[in-house]
Design an enzyme around this catalytic site. Structure first.
Site, short mmCIF file in Angstrom:
data_model
loop_
_atom_site.label_atom_id
_atom_site.label_comp_id
_atom_site.label_asym_id
_atom_site.label_seq_id
_atom_site.Cartn_x
_atom_site.Cartn_y
_atom_site.Cartn_z
N HIS A 162 10.71 -3.96 32.18
CA HIS A 162 11.97 -4.06 31.43
C HIS A 162 11.83 -3.61 29.98
O HIS A 162 12.82 -3.58 29.25
CB HIS A 162 12.56 -5.48 31.53
CG HIS A 162 11.77 -6.58 30.96
ND1 HIS A 162 10.89 -7.36 31.69
CD2 HIS A 162 11.75 -7.10 29.71
CE1 HIS A 162 10.37 -8.29 30.92
NE2 HIS A 162 10.87 -8.15 29.70
N SER A 282 6.86 -10.12 26.10
CA SER A 282 6.95 -9.37 27.35
C SER A 282 6.11 -8.11 27.27
O SER A 282 6.21 -7.34 26.31
CB SER A 282 8.40 -8.99 27.64
OG SER A 282 9.11 -10.07 28.14
#
Length: 327
Positions: A162, A282
């Site tokens: 992502h 992330s």
């Protein structure tokens, strides 16, 4: 066979709304190697890339300069790199790739902080922290996100899927700025930019969290200065293994924070742990230290929750996918 090749990078201007490439599910060769080379006597890999129709392709890439998108499969000899086609005998092997420490780097002496309940700020002058990157991502809708990544070769970094592709922000990232070992306003090893970015079609088409991984090819061999991680794949359970998660939380301006703990549980494609993370981490490595191979990523941190956090586990096919980018 057609190869997926690198092309020159055209920097795209930043005009954006700042958002976080979050740890929560979308709510938020150098002179010498310090460790042994890959040791797989039973596997001698020769990777080839073959373009394919999107419906038949495991992977996809975008060339940042030209905008060209390719769908492709990777083969090791006659074996297609896919969980569905890799022989069970191969899946059951322990597979390792080695990390690399530049001659000028000082290795961090404390490799495990067992029992700690809090993240600590780390010095990015030390390895392996210097090989972990702050990244700034611009998407087609002009949204800008931040995240983390980790060097895997001198011009290749690994991150979350992502962080390279977001359907919420128009698809493929338009540009990614990669700053290894960032420390506030300091860029001690310089800056690299994405040239080609890659992820799984299972992530693109279905946002399947088990395939939330990405690769960033860079315009410079910055890893010669920072060093880089290896990876580890095991068919067996990783429960209770000692691990560290280190990345760039959004609440601290370009500061790297780390915490160690143990694997709480795992599935075939995910690892779970009670290690603190917040948005911005992330894409950072979930890693351990091996006396033969050095620092190895075993997963890519991607998600957080109220009771546990999780990362995309390095499977046999994902090990091959990453390894295929080492020249």
């Amino acid at each position: 066979m057609k190869s997926v090749t690198k092309r020159s990078f055209l920097m795209i201007a930043f005009t954006a709304i700042l958002t976080l490439c979050v740890a929560f599910p979308f709510t938020t060769m150098s002179t010498s190697a310090a460790y042994a080379a890959e040791n797989e006597a039973s596997i001698v890999s020769t990777y080839t890339f073959e373009e394919s129709e999107a419906t038949d392709a495991e992977f996809a890439s975008k060339d940042i300069n030209s905008g060209e998108i390719k769908n492709y499969n990777i083969y090791d000899g006659d074996i297609k790199i896919s969980e569905m086609s890799i022989p069970e005998s191969r899946k059951r092997l322990e597979r390792n790739s080695a990390g690399f420490i530049p001659n000028s780097a000082v290795e961090y002496s404390l490799r495990s902080i067992i029992g700690s309940d809090e993240r600590v700020k780390v010095s990015t002058a030390d390895y392996p922290y210097r090989a972990i990157c702050f990244i700034r991502i611009t998407f087609p809708d002009s949204a800008v996100s931040i995240g983390s990544a980790w060097m895997y070769w001198n011009d290749v970094a690994i991150t979350a899927g992502h962080c390279v592709y977001s359907s919420d922000h128009g698809g493929w990232a338009s540009s990614i700025e990669v700053i290894p070992g960032a420390d506030g306003s300091s860029r001690p090893y310089g800056t690299a930019w994405s040239t080609v970015i890659h992820t799984s079609n299972k992530w693109i088409n279905g946002h399947n969290e088990e395939y939330d991984y990405g690769v960033i090819e860079l315009n410079t061999s910055i890893g010669d200065k920072t060093g880089y991680f290896g990876t580890h794949y095991s068919f067996w359970s990783l429960k209770n293994k000692n691990i560290t998660v280190s990345g760039y939380p959004g609440e601290y301006y370009r500061q790297q924070w780390a915490m160690s703990g143990k694997v709480k549980k795992n599935t075939t494609r995910k690892i779970y742990y009670n290690i603190d993370t917040t948005g911005g981490q992330s894409g950072c490595p979930v890693y351990w230290y091996d006396s033969q191979y050095g620092y190895q990523g075993i997963a890519i941190h991607a998600y957080g929750g109220s009771t546990e956090n999780s990362g995309t586990r390095i499977t046999s096919s994902l090990f091959d996918f990453f390894e295929s980018f080492r020249k």
